[in-house]
Enzyme design. Sequence first.
Site, PDB file in Angstrom:
ATOM      1  N   GLU A   1       4.768   0.676  -0.368  1.00 32.53           N
ATOM      2  CA  GLU A   1       3.151   0.121   0.980  1.00 32.53           C
ATOM      3  C   GLU A   1       2.275  -0.974   1.039  1.00 32.53           C
ATOM      4  OE1 GLU A   1       1.096   3.433  -1.324  1.00 32.53           O
ATOM      5  OE2 GLU A   1      -0.241   1.207  -2.781  1.00 32.53           O
TER       6      GLU A   1
ATOM      7  N   HIS B   1      -5.561   2.832  -2.842  1.00 31.32           N
ATOM      8  CA  HIS B   1      -4.485   2.452  -4.667  1.00 31.32           C
ATOM      9  C   HIS B   1      -5.293   1.479  -4.450  1.00 31.32           C
ATOM     10  CE1 HIS B   1      -1.348   5.236  -3.653  1.00 31.32           C
ATOM     11  NE2 HIS B   1      -1.961   5.825  -4.758  1.00 31.32           N
TER      12      HIS B   1
END
Length: 705
Positions: A250, A294
Amino acid sequence: MVPLRSNPASLALRSRNKVRNASRRAFSSSRTQCSYDDTVQNLRIGKHTRVIYQGFTGRVATGNAKDSLAYGTNIVGGVTPGKEGEHLGLPLLPNLRRAKEELKPDATAVFVAAPQCGKAIEEAIAAEIPLIVSVAEHIPLHDIMRVSSILRTQSASRLVGANAPGIISPIGSCRIGFQPLPTFAPGHIGIVAKSGTLSYETVASITRSGLGQSLCIGMGGDIIAGTNMVDALRVFESDPETEGIVLVGEVGGRAEEDAAEWIKEYRKRVGEKAKPIAALVGGIHAPEGRIMGHAGAWKGAGERTAREKYGVLEEAGATMVQHPEDFGGVMKTLLSQSGRDVKKIVGDAQRQQQKRGYHTMRRRPVAPVQLPASRTGSNAFVQQRRGLLLGPDQASAPLKPYLSQSGVSLSDSEPPKDAFHLGVTVDRTERSPCLVVSPSTQPSQLPERLRHFPYDWREGPPDATVQSAIAHMQLDAAPPAALAQATALLQALAKMYKEKEAVTLSGSVSINDEGNLILHQPTLTLQFDDAAYRSTKRQQDIHDLRRKTREVPEELEAETHGIVFVKLSDPAANIGTLVNGAGLAMNTIDALRLHGGKATNFLDTGGKATSETVKKSFELILQDERVKVIFVNIFGGLTDGGMIAEGVLLAFREVEMKGVPVVVRIRGTNEGKGQKIIAESGLSLEAFDGFAEAAKRVVELANGR
């Protein structure tokens, strides 16, 4: 495949790697004598692995241990400070030293809340436990930097995490973490992922294909990971049970770039015998400068975008996919193309499943696991925010006490074209702080000329590292005053970085007519670790500077309900998204684009969403007048599909939907129950199994069809 070949960047990558590798040599040379890299084989878990728990008698650890024991994990006991006897019929000891001597563990599952987790990991390192798995979220970054600096000095212990679902070997009946067991099946595909929810959907696709999994490693979504993609790749290469490999990355950091370098070398070294590799990178359409759920999901200065990392992996030889549900079919094709016997691989996986009497897609789902205290309870809602960024107008107050030590003047002027960039940030690959400098601040030159100079968190940057950074800035020939000031400024910033638990401190400097160094306030970036305050109440003076009046109201409202919400700015966007998990939420936005749709928001309900959370999510989405349709995309790992469906119905009963249609895709845990609830609701809801079909319908509705 996503058509991203227009962004290859191979020449730039090679140039950057030469600079990066050169800057690391001095910092990495100690590895020849005492290498943390040597511990990667500790990741090879299985039936033989003797597992203990730290925090064994806690509610979270107890529930998790029961499920893991039923799965077949060889749990031999645990530790709770000050307690001794038995728990779950297993030995309970008061400290880790005795547990190491009496239980002889190969691995420890650290189920300790974030404020104490760093210390618990250090105790496990001191006890030389071969594998340490830390699942807690919101561990302060500088606690992990300290842990990483200790790990670097030894070759006995390996860390997985933090903020990771853990590690699981379906073929070896060993689970150390909180992975949703119904999704997994014994087989022959190795998986490493940053995102928990994306990894669960990936696992489910591999399971449905009949391939199953050999070993799944949760890298975790924090800024620093104890085990990264290259570590996992090294294990998968040598693992005889692993026939194919999946990477799930990611936005943020260089893990995917480092993996691409390894893949190139591996394919060159092994040739036609190389195991096939497929990959996905989430966050291709993540907005610049935002943290996407995150803690580590943000692009730092000089780092590649998710789109660029996608291209780098593809050029290295990884087969890229658009959505995790595609991995199963893609891996079957790649295995066949590599000359491997797919029927044999599938047949062997099925025999393994039958031998265990366990099939993940038919077995009664395990109850969702409660996460550690740092993820649940009264503090969960205030801990969803990720980081504090102070604007240039706020930066002078915390900076001035350190700036006064350097003799550098702070100017409110914009920097000249010949200014220099300097600062301190985190080197995610080296798992340490680093000086970050460039001889140019021009946007066209900064990414390629920016260079990291890592140093040990405990010791601070040695003089040789500071001088190397100054030489790279081309300041070594500057007037004596400016040279001395640059040295003092870097040392002062490194001191502030540690004392104030920063993530990034940076700005532009120039030399004035008197030969002195000037720091330009409009260029200052001061980013601090939110977890240091939220989890441990450290750095309150810094976090008192947060100005909520300048933040997006919907995002503030979401924070109070434990929801991570980012409002996207594209005026043409008209699809509201409701997703569980940061990685899956990013990928949903990306995949919608491939189907011609644009999302108005990023929304992560969190791993333990409730019906009330879903209801509040609808309310937040509907505050945006651009929204023409809402897409609920849920993969039930820890989240129960039936509960999500009930939440959708609750929203329809209690929220003014304004005639906005809703498309629901529920897969994973209790997917059948959730789909049935939606289908039998009698409401104007449309339910789908596959992502592609659901996305197509969402885009049709968004366009008024």
